[in-house]
Design a protein around this motif. Structure first.
Motif, PDB file in Angstrom:
ATOM      1  N   GLU A   1     -18.813 -93.075 -67.968  1.00 48.57           N
ATOM      2  CA  GLU A   1     -17.667 -92.957 -68.711  1.00 48.57           C
ATOM      3  C   GLU A   1     -17.650 -94.206 -70.031  1.00 48.57           C
ATOM      4  OE1 GLU A   1     -12.925 -92.393 -68.537  1.00 48.57           O
ATOM      5  OE2 GLU A   1     -13.993 -92.968 -66.806  1.00 48.57           O
ATOM      6  N   PRO A   2     -17.464 -93.781 -71.135  1.00 48.79           N
ATOM      7  CA  PRO A   2     -17.366 -94.680 -71.976  1.00 48.79           C
ATOM      8  C   PRO A   2     -15.863 -95.258 -71.939  1.00 48.79           C
ATOM      9  CG  PRO A   2     -16.912 -92.667 -73.260  1.00 48.79           C
ATOM     10  CD  PRO A   2     -17.419 -92.375 -71.927  1.00 48.79           C
ATOM     11  N   LEU A   3     -15.688 -96.731 -71.951  1.00 46.24           N
ATOM     12  CA  LEU A   3     -14.764 -97.533 -71.788  1.00 46.24           C
ATOM     13  C   LEU A   3     -14.505 -98.366 -73.042  1.00 46.24           C
ATOM     14  CD1 LEU A   3     -15.260 -98.441 -67.980  1.00 46.24           C
ATOM     15  CD2 LEU A   3     -13.830 -96.737 -68.842  1.00 46.24           C
ATOM     16  N   ASP A   4     -13.296 -98.587 -73.231  1.00 49.58           N
ATOM     17  CA  ASP A   4     -12.803 -99.472 -74.260  1.00 49.58           C
ATOM     18  C   ASP A   4     -12.203-100.838 -73.603  1.00 49.58           C
ATOM     19  OD1 ASP A   4     -11.579-100.846 -76.257  1.00 49.58           O
ATOM     20  OD2 ASP A   4     -10.496 -99.097 -77.113  1.00 49.58           O
ATOM     21  N   GLU A   5     -13.146-102.075 -73.671  1.00 47.41           N
ATOM     22  CA  GLU A   5     -12.958-103.090 -72.923  1.00 47.41           C
ATOM     23  C   GLU A   5     -11.670-103.834 -73.552  1.00 47.41           C
ATOM     24  OE1 GLU A   5     -14.511-103.940 -70.228  1.00 47.41           O
ATOM     25  OE2 GLU A   5     -15.659-102.574 -70.328  1.00 47.41           O
ATOM     26  N   GLU A   6     -11.372-103.580 -75.018  1.00 47.95           N
ATOM     27  CA  GLU A   6     -10.295-104.082 -75.607  1.00 47.95           C
ATOM     28  C   GLU A   6      -9.070-103.670 -75.163  1.00 47.95           C
ATOM     29  OE1 GLU A   6     -11.284-104.666 -79.762  1.00 47.95           O
ATOM     30  OE2 GLU A   6     -13.225-105.501 -79.289  1.00 47.95           O
TER      31      GLU A   6
ATOM     32  N   ASP B   1     -22.825 -78.365 -61.542  1.00 52.08           N
ATOM     33  CA  ASP B   1     -22.066 -79.570 -60.696  1.00 52.08           C
ATOM     34  C   ASP B   1     -21.832 -80.721 -62.016  1.00 52.08           C
ATOM     35  OD1 ASP B   1     -21.242 -82.037 -59.341  1.00 52.08           O
ATOM     36  OD2 ASP B   1     -22.704 -81.521 -57.763  1.00 52.08           O
ATOM     37  N   LEU B   2     -20.774 -81.073 -62.410  1.00 52.75           N
ATOM     38  CA  LEU B   2     -20.767 -81.982 -63.510  1.00 52.75           C
ATOM     39  C   LEU B   2     -21.397 -83.434 -63.030  1.00 52.75           C
ATOM     40  CD1 LEU B   2     -17.430 -81.099 -65.228  1.00 52.75           C
ATOM     41  CD2 LEU B   2     -19.678 -81.009 -66.260  1.00 52.75           C
ATOM     42  N   GLY B   3     -21.118 -83.749 -61.571  1.00 54.38           N
ATOM     43  CA  GLY B   3     -21.610 -85.016 -61.259  1.00 54.38           C
ATOM     44  C   GLY B   3     -21.336 -86.262 -62.048  1.00 54.38           C
ATOM     45  N   GLY B   4     -22.287 -86.814 -62.537  1.00 52.44           N
ATOM     46  CA  GLY B   4     -22.106 -87.856 -63.477  1.00 52.44           C
ATOM     47  C   GLY B   4     -21.392 -87.712 -64.795  1.00 52.44           C
ATOM     48  N   LEU B   5     -20.705 -86.436 -64.914  1.00 55.24           N
ATOM     49  CA  LEU B   5     -19.942 -86.242 -66.059  1.00 55.24           C
ATOM     50  C   LEU B   5     -18.532 -85.683 -65.851  1.00 55.24           C
ATOM     51  CD1 LEU B   5     -22.178 -84.553 -68.590  1.00 55.24           C
ATOM     52  CD2 LEU B   5     -20.841 -86.403 -69.248  1.00 55.24           C
ATOM     53  N   SER B   6     -18.393 -86.109 -64.276  1.00 55.57           N
ATOM     54  CA  SER B   6     -17.106 -85.383 -63.678  1.00 55.57           C
ATOM     55  C   SER B   6     -15.870 -86.265 -64.405  1.00 55.57           C
ATOM     56  CB  SER B   6     -17.154 -85.669 -62.447  1.00 55.57           C
ATOM     57  OG  SER B   6     -17.230 -86.715 -61.599  1.00 55.57           O
ATOM     58  N   TRP B   7     -16.084 -87.531 -65.001  1.00 52.64           N
ATOM     59  CA  TRP B   7     -15.225 -88.449 -65.535  1.00 52.64           C
ATOM     60  C   TRP B   7     -14.448 -87.490 -66.667  1.00 52.64           C
ATOM     61  CZ3 TRP B   7     -16.059 -89.089 -70.612  1.00 52.64           C
ATOM     62  CH2 TRP B   7     -17.422 -89.017 -70.931  1.00 52.64           C
ATOM     63  N   ILE B   8     -15.048 -86.764 -67.325  1.00 53.06           N
ATOM     64  CA  ILE B   8     -14.769 -85.853 -68.442  1.00 53.06           C
ATOM     65  C   ILE B   8     -13.293 -85.309 -68.139  1.00 53.06           C
ATOM     66  CG2 ILE B   8     -15.638 -83.766 -68.339  1.00 53.06           C
ATOM     67  CD1 ILE B   8     -16.224 -85.239 -71.458  1.00 53.06           C
ATOM     68  N   ASN B   9     -12.962 -84.793 -66.812  1.00 60.96           N
ATOM     69  CA  ASN B   9     -11.955 -84.019 -66.427  1.00 60.96           C
ATOM     70  C   ASN B   9     -10.930 -84.804 -66.438  1.00 60.96           C
ATOM     71  OD1 ASN B   9     -13.186 -81.535 -66.215  1.00 60.96           O
ATOM     72  ND2 ASN B   9     -14.070 -82.002 -64.048  1.00 60.96           N
ATOM     73  N   GLN B  10     -10.898 -86.253 -66.272  1.00 58.09           N
ATOM     74  CA  GLN B  10      -9.897 -87.221 -66.205  1.00 58.09           C
ATOM     75  C   GLN B  10      -9.493 -87.914 -67.431  1.00 58.09           C
ATOM     76  OE1 GLN B  10     -12.007 -87.241 -63.357  1.00 58.09           O
ATOM     77  NE2 GLN B  10     -10.386 -85.976 -62.422  1.00 58.09           N
ATOM     78  N   HIS B  11     -10.247 -87.598 -68.347  1.00 64.18           N
ATOM     79  CA  HIS B  11     -10.212 -88.230 -69.793  1.00 64.18           C
ATOM     80  C   HIS B  11      -8.830 -87.711 -70.175  1.00 64.18           C
ATOM     81  CE1 HIS B  11     -11.567 -89.847 -73.705  1.00 64.18           C
ATOM     82  NE2 HIS B  11     -12.510 -90.323 -72.983  1.00 64.18           N
ATOM     83  N   PRO B  12      -8.170 -88.469 -71.185  1.00 60.97           N
ATOM     84  CA  PRO B  12      -6.916 -88.220 -71.761  1.00 60.97           C
ATOM     85  C   PRO B  12      -6.960 -86.583 -72.327  1.00 60.97           C
ATOM     86  CG  PRO B  12      -7.290 -90.484 -72.263  1.00 60.97           C
ATOM     87  CD  PRO B  12      -8.544 -90.135 -71.782  1.00 60.97           C
ATOM     88  N   ASP B  13      -5.903 -85.951 -71.873  1.00 62.53           N
ATOM     89  CA  ASP B  13      -5.802 -84.612 -72.574  1.00 62.53           C
ATOM     90  C   ASP B  13      -7.233 -83.690 -72.203  1.00 62.53           C
ATOM     91  OD1 ASP B  13      -3.479 -85.181 -73.477  1.00 62.53           O
ATOM     92  OD2 ASP B  13      -4.308 -85.877 -75.335  1.00 62.53           O
TER      93      ASP B  13
END
Length: 114
Positions: free
Chosen positions: A50-55, A88-100
């Motif tokens: 998942e891409p994260l914004d460290e700032e 099976d989204l596996g490593g992309l399952s974070w996409i479901n928790q991404h804003p909106d």
């Protein structure tokens, strides 16, 4: 029941005959090499972080979701569209928790949608 118990109870010949009827074909591929191919079932490996914004952090100091690079969005698109019947989204399952549920990208011309 342990494997030894199964063999003791049913016998080696029965166990081997049963195992010979079971089979699974597994193909491991990179998303780049998968382009143009299709499989009945696809499981996405865990190397799509998942891409994260460290700032931009939460009150607890955890980074918030960041923008998805267009090239990464295109690669993820290739990966998920290889499945014909089951994904099976596996490593992309974070996409479901991404804003909106609609991650942003660094350009307005690239859209990733579910």
């Amino acid at each position: 029941m342990a494997g030894v118990d199964v063999i003791d109870e049913h016998g080696v010949d029965v166990v081997l005959a049963t195992l010979s009827k079971l089979s699974a074909e597994v193909t491991v591929s990179t998303a780049h090499a998968a382009k143009g191919r299709e499989w009945s079932t696809v499981r996405i490996a865990g190397d799509f972080p998942e891409p994260l914004d460290e700032e931009d952090t939460t009150l607890g100091g955890d980074p918030r979701p960041g923008e998805i690079e267009p090239s990464e969005a295109r690669l993820a698109y290739v990966a998920v569209t290889r499945a014909q019947h089951q994904l099976d989204l596996g490593g992309l399952s974070w996409i479901n928790q991404h804003p909106d549920g609609n991650p942003t990208t660094t350009t307005s011309s690239t859209v990733v949608s579910r």
